[in-house]
Design a protein around this motif. Sequence first.
Motif, mmCIF file in Angstrom:
data_model
loop_
_atom_site.group_PDB
_atom_site.id
_atom_site.type_symbol
_atom_site.label_atom_id
_atom_site.label_comp_id
_atom_site.label_asym_id
_atom_site.label_seq_id
_atom_site.Cartn_x
_atom_site.Cartn_y
_atom_site.Cartn_z
ATOM 1 N N PRO A 111 57.284 47.219 -9.592
ATOM 2 C CA PRO A 111 57.469 46.101 -8.777
ATOM 3 C C PRO A 111 58.674 45.740 -8.176
ATOM 4 O O PRO A 111 59.655 45.729 -9.037
ATOM 5 N N GLN A 112 58.982 45.627 -6.983
ATOM 6 C CA GLN A 112 60.161 44.867 -6.318
ATOM 7 C C GLN A 112 60.579 43.721 -6.949
ATOM 8 O O GLN A 112 60.023 42.757 -7.173
ATOM 9 N N VAL A 113 61.954 43.332 -6.926
ATOM 10 C CA VAL A 113 62.415 42.146 -7.310
ATOM 11 C C VAL A 113 62.831 41.701 -5.994
ATOM 12 O O VAL A 113 63.688 42.085 -5.368
ATOM 13 N N PRO A 114 62.490 40.488 -5.602
ATOM 14 C CA PRO A 114 62.609 39.765 -4.480
ATOM 15 C C PRO A 114 64.186 39.573 -4.403
ATOM 16 O O PRO A 114 64.622 39.254 -5.185
ATOM 17 N N GLU A 115 64.751 39.695 -3.034
ATOM 18 C CA GLU A 115 66.222 39.296 -2.832
ATOM 19 C C GLU A 115 66.718 38.078 -3.395
ATOM 20 O O GLU A 115 67.672 38.215 -4.009
ATOM 21 N N ALA A 116 65.966 36.994 -3.238
ATOM 22 C CA ALA A 116 66.332 35.892 -3.375
ATOM 23 C C ALA A 116 66.404 35.776 -4.940
ATOM 24 O O ALA A 116 67.377 35.038 -5.524
ATOM 25 N N MET A 117 65.443 36.129 -5.777
ATOM 26 C CA MET A 117 65.394 36.394 -7.190
ATOM 27 C C MET A 117 66.635 37.202 -7.721
ATOM 28 O O MET A 117 67.376 36.662 -8.469
ATOM 29 N N PHE A 118 66.812 38.165 -7.089
ATOM 30 C CA PHE A 118 67.875 39.180 -7.622
ATOM 31 C C PHE A 118 69.256 38.511 -7.302
ATOM 32 O O PHE A 118 70.191 38.256 -8.348
ATOM 33 N N ILE A 119 69.422 37.711 -6.387
ATOM 34 C CA ILE A 119 70.860 37.278 -6.160
ATOM 35 C C ILE A 119 71.074 35.938 -6.960
ATOM 36 O O ILE A 119 72.149 35.870 -7.651
ATOM 37 N N ASP A 120 69.991 35.144 -7.066
ATOM 38 C CA ASP A 120 69.883 34.058 -7.944
ATOM 39 C C ASP A 120 70.226 34.241 -9.270
ATOM 40 O O ASP A 120 71.143 33.810 -10.196
ATOM 41 N N ALA A 121 69.516 35.430 -9.908
ATOM 42 C CA ALA A 121 69.939 35.849 -11.094
ATOM 43 C C ALA A 121 71.161 36.078 -11.377
ATOM 44 O O ALA A 121 71.912 35.839 -12.520
ATOM 45 N N CYS A 122 71.724 37.110 -10.374
ATOM 46 C CA CYS A 122 73.345 37.402 -10.650
ATOM 47 C C CYS A 122 74.214 36.200 -10.550
ATOM 48 O O CYS A 122 75.195 36.257 -11.415
ATOM 49 N N LYS A 123 73.936 35.290 -9.713
ATOM 50 C CA LYS A 123 74.644 34.051 -9.668
ATOM 51 C C LYS A 123 74.538 33.124 -10.959
ATOM 52 O O LYS A 123 75.568 32.638 -11.502
ATOM 53 N N GLN A 124 73.376 33.195 -11.463
ATOM 54 C CA GLN A 124 73.317 32.617 -12.806
ATOM 55 C C GLN A 124 74.157 33.078 -13.891
ATOM 56 O O GLN A 124 75.000 32.302 -14.628
ATOM 57 N N VAL A 125 74.164 34.394 -13.897
ATOM 58 C CA VAL A 125 74.974 35.060 -14.944
ATOM 59 C C VAL A 125 76.444 34.930 -14.809
ATOM 60 O O VAL A 125 77.329 34.732 -15.901
ATOM 61 N N VAL A 126 76.821 34.928 -13.565
ATOM 62 C CA VAL A 126 78.277 34.872 -13.595
ATOM 63 C C VAL A 126 78.636 33.429 -13.756
ATOM 64 O O VAL A 126 79.520 33.304 -14.387
ATOM 65 N N ALA A 127 77.817 32.370 -13.585
ATOM 66 C CA ALA A 127 78.554 31.001 -13.548
ATOM 67 C C ALA A 127 78.405 30.800 -15.219
ATOM 68 O O ALA A 127 78.994 29.919 -15.370
ATOM 69 N N ALA A 128 77.411 31.213 -15.839
ATOM 70 C CA ALA A 128 77.379 31.095 -17.197
ATOM 71 C C ALA A 128 78.510 31.693 -18.071
ATOM 72 O O ALA A 128 78.517 31.415 -19.259
ATOM 73 N N ASN A 129 79.026 32.895 -17.458
ATOM 74 C CA ASN A 129 79.929 33.640 -18.255
ATOM 75 C C ASN A 129 81.252 33.611 -17.390
ATOM 76 O O ASN A 129 82.142 34.438 -17.697
ATOM 77 N N LEU A 130 81.737 32.234 -16.948
ATOM 78 C CA LEU A 130 82.997 32.205 -16.188
ATOM 79 C C LEU A 130 84.264 32.500 -17.037
ATOM 80 O O LEU A 130 85.271 32.959 -16.532
ATOM 81 N N ARG A 131 84.138 32.386 -18.192
ATOM 82 C CA ARG A 131 85.177 32.718 -19.261
ATOM 83 C C ARG A 131 85.606 34.035 -19.377
ATOM 84 O O ARG A 131 86.534 34.182 -19.851
#
Length: 358
Positions: A111-131
Amino acid sequence: MTDISETSIRKTETAANPVQKADIDWANLGFSYIRTDLRYIAHWKDGAWDAGRLTEDNVLHIAEGSTAVHYGQQCFEGMKAYACADGSVNLFRPDMNAARMQRSCDRLLMPQVPEAMFIDACKQVVAANLRFLPPHGTGGSLYLRPYVIGVGDNIGVRTAPEFIFAVFCVPVGPYFKGGLAPVNFIVSEYDRAAPNGTGAAKVGGNYAASLLPNQEAHARGFGDCVYLDPETHTKIEEVGSANFFAITHDDRFVTPKSPSILASITRQSLLVLARDRLGMDVEEGDVFIDNLSAYKEAGACGTAAVITPIGGIQNGEEFHVFHSETETGPVVRRLYEELTGVQFGEREAPEGWIVKVQ
Protein backbone atom coordinates in the motif's frame (compact mmCIF):
# COMPACT_ATOMS: atom_id res chain seq x y z
CA MET A 1 -4.07 12.34 10.94
CA THR A 2 -5.20 15.45 12.89
CA ASP A 3 -3.59 14.29 16.11
CA ILE A 4 -0.32 13.53 14.30
CA SER A 5 -0.11 17.00 12.79
CA GLU A 6 -0.90 18.71 16.08
CA THR A 7 1.72 16.63 17.86
CA SER A 8 4.28 17.53 15.21
CA ILE A 9 3.50 21.23 15.48
CA ARG A 10 3.76 21.19 19.28
CA LYS A 11 7.12 19.42 19.16
CA THR A 12 8.40 21.83 16.53
CA GLU A 13 7.37 24.87 18.55
CA THR A 14 8.99 23.44 21.68
CA ALA A 15 12.17 22.72 19.74
CA ALA A 16 12.43 26.41 18.81
CA ASN A 17 14.00 26.91 22.23
CA PRO A 18 17.75 26.21 22.59
CA VAL A 19 18.45 22.48 22.29
CA GLN A 20 21.07 20.70 24.39
CA LYS A 21 23.00 18.82 21.74
CA ALA A 22 24.00 15.18 22.11
CA ASP A 23 27.58 14.45 23.16
CA ILE A 24 28.94 13.77 19.69
CA ASP A 25 32.23 14.70 18.02
CA TRP A 26 30.54 16.55 15.15
CA ALA A 27 33.80 17.28 13.33
CA ASN A 28 34.60 13.58 13.00
CA LEU A 29 31.10 12.24 12.45
CA GLY A 30 31.02 9.33 10.02
CA PHE A 31 28.22 7.41 8.32
CA SER A 32 27.21 4.77 10.86
CA TYR A 33 24.26 3.90 13.09
CA ILE A 34 23.75 6.02 16.20
CA ARG A 35 20.60 5.39 18.19
CA THR A 36 18.47 8.51 18.51
CA ASP A 37 15.60 9.22 20.91
CA LEU A 38 12.40 8.65 18.96
CA ARG A 39 11.21 7.11 15.72
CA TYR A 40 7.82 6.97 13.97
CA ILE A 41 5.80 3.83 13.27
CA ALA A 42 2.42 3.20 11.63
CA HIS A 43 0.58 -0.03 10.79
CA TRP A 44 -1.56 -0.94 7.78
CA LYS A 45 -4.33 -3.47 8.40
CA ASP A 46 -7.78 -4.10 6.95
CA GLY A 47 -7.15 -1.68 4.10
CA ALA A 48 -5.97 1.43 5.97
CA TRP A 49 -3.04 3.00 7.81
CA ASP A 50 -3.51 3.80 11.49
CA ALA A 51 -2.69 7.21 12.98
CA GLY A 52 0.97 6.37 13.60
CA ARG A 53 2.99 7.36 16.66
CA LEU A 54 6.45 8.16 17.96
CA THR A 55 8.18 5.49 20.03
CA GLU A 56 11.43 5.04 21.94
CA ASP A 57 11.63 1.37 20.89
CA ASN A 58 14.18 0.84 18.12
CA VAL A 59 13.41 -2.88 17.78
CA LEU A 60 10.70 -4.14 15.42
CA HIS A 61 8.39 -6.91 16.61
CA ILE A 62 7.07 -8.81 13.58
CA ALA A 63 5.58 -12.21 12.74
CA GLU A 64 8.03 -14.98 11.87
CA GLY A 65 6.27 -15.48 8.53
CA SER A 66 6.55 -11.83 7.48
CA THR A 67 6.99 -11.43 3.73
CA ALA A 68 9.73 -8.84 4.30
CA VAL A 69 11.86 -11.58 5.86
CA HIS A 70 11.19 -14.40 3.41
CA TYR A 71 10.34 -12.77 0.09
CA GLY A 72 11.95 -9.34 0.25
CA GLN A 73 8.68 -7.43 0.24
CA GLN A 74 10.05 -4.12 1.50
CA CYS A 75 11.29 -0.77 0.27
CA PHE A 76 12.97 2.24 1.81
CA GLU A 77 14.05 5.83 1.26
CA GLY A 78 17.03 7.97 2.21
CA MET A 79 16.80 11.70 2.84
CA LYS A 80 18.31 14.34 5.10
CA ALA A 81 17.45 17.25 7.39
CA TYR A 82 19.84 20.21 7.47
CA ALA A 83 20.53 22.81 10.16
CA CYS A 84 20.48 26.36 8.75
CA ALA A 85 22.41 29.36 10.03
CA ASP A 86 19.18 31.10 11.14
CA GLY A 87 18.25 28.19 13.41
CA SER A 88 15.63 26.70 11.08
CA VAL A 89 15.76 23.14 9.77
CA ASN A 90 15.38 22.12 6.13
CA LEU A 91 14.01 18.98 4.56
CA PHE A 92 15.22 18.72 0.98
CA ARG A 93 12.52 17.79 -1.57
CA PRO A 94 10.66 15.29 0.66
CA ASP A 95 7.78 15.16 -1.82
CA MET A 96 10.18 13.50 -4.28
CA ASN A 97 11.08 10.84 -1.73
CA ALA A 98 7.39 10.29 -0.99
CA ALA A 99 6.63 9.85 -4.70
CA ARG A 100 9.54 7.45 -5.21
CA MET A 101 8.45 5.36 -2.24
CA GLN A 102 4.96 5.18 -3.70
CA ARG A 103 6.43 3.86 -6.97
CA SER A 104 8.45 1.27 -5.06
CA CYS A 105 5.36 0.21 -3.12
CA ASP A 106 3.40 -0.18 -6.36
CA ARG A 107 6.14 -2.37 -7.83
CA LEU A 108 6.07 -4.70 -4.79
CA LEU A 109 2.27 -4.75 -4.27
CA MET A 110 2.41 -2.79 -1.03
CA PRO A 111 0.00 0.00 0.00
CA GLN A 112 1.18 3.51 -0.79
CA VAL A 113 2.04 5.89 2.03
CA PRO A 114 0.20 9.17 1.30
CA GLU A 115 2.54 12.10 0.68
CA ALA A 116 1.12 14.15 3.57
CA MET A 117 1.55 11.25 5.98
CA PHE A 118 5.11 10.60 4.74
CA ILE A 119 6.23 14.23 5.13
CA ASP A 120 4.51 14.67 8.48
CA ALA A 121 6.17 11.52 9.83
CA CYS A 122 9.59 12.81 8.72
CA LYS A 123 8.95 16.20 10.33
CA GLN A 124 7.89 14.54 13.58
CA VAL A 125 11.06 12.46 13.71
CA VAL A 126 13.32 15.44 13.04
CA ALA A 127 11.55 17.66 15.58
CA ALA A 128 11.75 14.92 18.21
CA ASN A 129 15.49 14.38 17.67
CA LEU A 130 16.85 17.90 17.24
CA ARG A 131 19.63 17.31 19.74
CA PHE A 132 21.12 14.87 17.23
CA LEU A 133 20.98 17.32 14.32
CA PRO A 134 24.59 18.28 13.47
CA PRO A 135 25.11 22.04 13.97
CA HIS A 136 25.28 24.32 10.96
CA GLY A 137 28.80 24.63 9.65
CA THR A 138 29.94 21.11 10.59
CA GLY A 139 28.94 19.64 7.24
CA GLY A 140 26.84 17.00 8.95
CA SER A 141 23.13 16.31 8.61
CA LEU A 142 20.38 14.18 10.08
CA TYR A 143 19.83 11.18 7.82
CA LEU A 144 16.24 9.91 7.66
CA ARG A 145 15.37 6.32 6.76
CA PRO A 146 11.65 5.84 5.96
CA TYR A 147 10.69 2.28 5.06
CA VAL A 148 7.73 -0.01 4.39
CA ILE A 149 7.79 -3.75 5.12
CA GLY A 150 5.34 -6.60 4.68
CA VAL A 151 4.46 -8.28 7.99
CA GLY A 152 1.82 -10.57 9.52
CA ASP A 153 1.33 -14.33 9.65
CA ASN A 154 2.04 -15.85 6.25
CA ILE A 155 3.94 -18.66 4.52
CA GLY A 156 3.04 -18.55 0.79
CA VAL A 157 4.54 -16.31 -1.88
CA ARG A 158 1.94 -13.55 -1.85
CA THR A 159 1.55 -9.95 -0.74
CA ALA A 160 1.46 -9.51 3.04
CA PRO A 161 -1.74 -9.22 5.09
CA GLU A 162 -0.28 -6.30 7.07
CA PHE A 163 2.41 -3.64 6.63
CA ILE A 164 4.56 -1.33 8.71
CA PHE A 165 5.64 2.17 7.68
CA ALA A 166 8.37 3.60 9.89
CA VAL A 167 10.95 6.39 9.95
CA PHE A 168 14.12 6.66 12.03
CA CYS A 169 17.02 9.09 11.93
CA VAL A 170 20.79 9.04 12.42
CA PRO A 171 23.27 11.95 12.55
CA VAL A 172 25.82 11.52 9.77
CA GLY A 173 28.90 13.06 8.25
CA PRO A 174 30.33 12.33 4.78
CA TYR A 175 29.51 8.91 3.29
CA PHE A 176 33.04 8.65 1.89
CA LYS A 177 35.78 9.68 4.30
CA GLY A 178 37.66 12.78 3.19
CA GLY A 179 34.63 14.82 2.16
CA LEU A 180 34.81 16.30 -1.33
CA ALA A 181 37.81 14.28 -2.47
CA PRO A 182 38.14 12.07 -5.55
CA VAL A 183 37.48 8.34 -5.20
CA ASN A 184 38.48 5.62 -7.68
CA PHE A 185 36.02 2.96 -8.84
CA ILE A 186 36.23 -0.34 -10.70
CA VAL A 187 33.83 -1.75 -13.29
CA SER A 188 32.06 -4.79 -11.86
CA GLU A 189 31.38 -8.03 -13.69
CA TYR A 190 28.22 -8.39 -11.63
CA ASP A 191 24.85 -6.91 -12.55
CA ARG A 192 23.16 -4.56 -10.11
CA ALA A 193 19.66 -5.34 -11.43
CA ALA A 194 17.97 -7.35 -14.15
CA PRO A 195 16.38 -5.88 -17.30
CA ASN A 196 12.71 -5.19 -16.50
CA GLY A 197 13.44 -6.05 -12.87
CA THR A 198 13.37 -3.91 -9.72
CA GLY A 199 16.32 -1.66 -10.52
CA ALA A 200 14.14 1.46 -10.64
CA ALA A 201 12.62 0.69 -7.21
CA LYS A 202 14.45 1.34 -3.95
CA VAL A 203 14.19 -2.19 -2.58
CA GLY A 204 16.56 -4.07 -0.31
CA GLY A 205 17.24 -6.91 -2.74
CA ASN A 206 19.12 -4.57 -5.06
CA TYR A 207 21.46 -3.63 -2.23
CA ALA A 208 21.92 -7.19 -0.94
CA ALA A 209 23.14 -8.14 -4.41
CA SER A 210 25.74 -5.36 -4.25
CA LEU A 211 27.45 -6.51 -1.04
CA LEU A 212 29.81 -9.02 -2.67
CA PRO A 213 30.87 -6.73 -5.57
CA ASN A 214 31.44 -3.92 -3.06
CA GLN A 215 33.61 -6.16 -0.89
CA GLU A 216 35.67 -7.28 -3.88
CA ALA A 217 36.13 -3.65 -4.99
CA HIS A 218 37.37 -2.65 -1.52
CA ALA A 219 39.76 -5.63 -1.49
CA ARG A 220 41.34 -4.24 -4.66
CA GLY A 221 41.67 -0.75 -3.21
CA PHE A 222 38.67 0.95 -4.87
CA GLY A 223 35.85 2.94 -3.29
CA ASP A 224 33.10 0.88 -4.94
CA CYS A 225 31.89 -0.60 -8.22
CA VAL A 226 30.68 0.81 -11.49
CA TYR A 227 27.71 -1.23 -12.71
CA LEU A 228 27.07 -1.54 -16.45
CA ASP A 229 23.70 -2.03 -18.10
CA PRO A 230 22.57 -5.64 -17.56
CA GLU A 231 21.55 -6.16 -21.18
CA THR A 232 24.69 -5.24 -23.15
CA HIS A 233 27.35 -4.49 -20.51
CA THR A 234 28.50 -1.50 -22.56
CA LYS A 235 26.93 1.47 -20.75
CA ILE A 236 27.42 2.89 -17.26
CA GLU A 237 24.31 2.72 -15.10
CA GLU A 238 25.20 3.28 -11.44
CA VAL A 239 28.25 3.79 -9.24
CA GLY A 240 27.88 1.68 -6.11
CA SER A 241 24.63 2.86 -4.54
CA ALA A 242 24.82 6.24 -6.28
CA ASN A 243 24.01 7.69 -9.70
CA PHE A 244 26.72 8.61 -12.22
CA PHE A 245 27.21 11.90 -14.02
CA ALA A 246 29.97 13.36 -16.14
CA ILE A 247 31.04 16.67 -17.68
CA THR A 248 32.04 16.73 -21.33
CA HIS A 249 34.95 18.81 -22.64
CA ASP A 250 32.43 21.33 -24.01
CA ASP A 251 30.75 21.61 -20.57
CA ARG A 252 27.64 19.47 -21.03
CA PHE A 253 26.22 17.69 -17.99
CA VAL A 254 25.55 14.06 -18.96
CA THR A 255 23.95 11.32 -16.85
CA PRO A 256 22.77 7.81 -17.80
CA LYS A 257 19.16 7.03 -18.56
CA SER A 258 17.84 3.50 -18.21
CA PRO A 259 14.72 1.73 -16.89
CA SER A 260 16.90 -0.24 -14.45
CA ILE A 261 18.45 2.83 -12.76
CA LEU A 262 17.11 4.10 -9.46
CA ALA A 263 16.30 7.76 -10.16
CA SER A 264 18.32 9.69 -7.61
CA ILE A 265 16.66 12.84 -6.27
CA THR A 266 20.14 14.33 -5.99
CA ARG A 267 20.78 13.63 -9.67
CA GLN A 268 17.45 15.12 -10.69
CA SER A 269 18.29 18.21 -8.66
CA LEU A 270 21.74 18.49 -10.24
CA LEU A 271 20.18 18.41 -13.70
CA VAL A 272 18.17 21.51 -12.76
CA LEU A 273 21.04 23.31 -11.03
CA ALA A 274 23.51 22.59 -13.85
CA ARG A 275 21.06 24.00 -16.39
CA ASP A 276 19.60 26.94 -14.46
CA ARG A 277 22.49 28.02 -12.22
CA LEU A 278 25.57 27.04 -14.22
CA GLY A 279 24.06 27.61 -17.67
CA MET A 280 25.03 24.15 -18.90
CA ASP A 281 23.34 21.97 -21.47
CA VAL A 282 22.10 18.81 -19.74
CA GLU A 283 21.49 15.39 -21.19
CA GLU A 284 20.12 12.05 -19.99
CA GLY A 285 21.30 9.29 -22.26
CA ASP A 286 23.85 6.54 -22.92
CA VAL A 287 27.28 6.77 -21.31
CA PHE A 288 29.45 4.13 -22.93
CA ILE A 289 32.22 2.61 -20.83
CA ASP A 290 34.62 2.58 -23.80
CA ASN A 291 34.19 6.34 -24.35
CA LEU A 292 35.34 7.77 -21.02
CA SER A 293 37.80 10.09 -22.77
CA ALA A 294 34.80 12.19 -23.84
CA TYR A 295 34.51 13.47 -20.25
CA LYS A 296 36.79 15.79 -18.33
CA GLU A 297 35.11 15.32 -14.92
CA ALA A 298 32.82 12.74 -13.36
CA GLY A 299 31.00 12.16 -10.12
CA ALA A 300 28.76 9.86 -8.09
CA CYS A 301 25.70 11.48 -6.55
CA GLY A 302 23.01 10.49 -4.08
CA THR A 303 21.51 11.45 -0.74
CA ALA A 304 24.18 9.63 1.28
CA ALA A 305 27.17 10.53 -0.89
CA VAL A 306 25.84 14.00 -1.96
CA ILE A 307 28.52 14.33 -4.65
CA THR A 308 31.68 12.24 -4.70
CA PRO A 309 34.17 13.24 -7.41
CA ILE A 310 35.38 10.25 -9.40
CA GLY A 311 39.15 10.29 -9.79
CA GLY A 312 39.39 7.33 -12.13
CA ILE A 313 37.66 4.17 -13.31
CA GLN A 314 39.35 0.79 -13.72
CA ASN A 315 37.83 -1.03 -16.68
CA GLY A 316 39.53 -4.37 -17.23
CA GLU A 317 43.21 -3.65 -17.73
CA GLU A 318 42.67 0.04 -18.46
CA PHE A 319 42.51 2.80 -15.86
CA HIS A 320 41.01 6.11 -16.98
CA VAL A 321 41.64 9.27 -14.96
CA PHE A 322 39.21 12.18 -15.29
CA HIS A 323 40.27 15.56 -13.88
CA SER A 324 42.57 14.24 -11.17
CA GLU A 325 42.95 11.44 -8.63
CA THR A 326 43.72 13.96 -5.89
CA GLU A 327 41.85 17.18 -6.72
CA THR A 328 38.19 17.91 -7.37
CA GLY A 329 37.42 19.41 -10.77
CA PRO A 330 36.02 22.95 -10.97
CA VAL A 331 32.60 22.01 -12.38
CA VAL A 332 31.97 19.22 -9.86
CA ARG A 333 33.00 21.60 -7.08
CA ARG A 334 30.61 24.29 -8.28
CA LEU A 335 27.77 21.78 -8.47
CA TYR A 336 28.54 20.57 -4.96
CA GLU A 337 28.62 24.11 -3.57
CA GLU A 338 25.37 25.01 -5.30
CA LEU A 339 23.56 21.89 -4.11
CA THR A 340 24.75 21.98 -0.51
CA GLY A 341 24.18 25.73 -0.41
CA VAL A 342 20.52 25.12 -1.22
CA GLN A 343 20.23 22.24 1.24
CA PHE A 344 21.74 24.18 4.15
CA GLY A 345 19.79 27.36 3.37
CA GLU A 346 22.83 29.34 2.24
CA ARG A 347 21.60 29.81 -1.33
CA GLU A 348 18.14 30.45 -2.71
CA ALA A 349 16.25 27.24 -3.38
CA PRO A 350 14.09 26.63 -6.44
CA GLU A 351 10.41 26.87 -5.58
CA GLY A 352 9.09 23.88 -3.66
CA TRP A 353 12.44 22.29 -2.92
CA ILE A 354 12.58 23.07 0.82
CA VAL A 355 10.13 22.09 3.57
CA LYS A 356 10.81 23.73 6.94
CA VAL A 357 10.68 21.65 10.10
CA GLN A 358 11.08 24.69 12.39
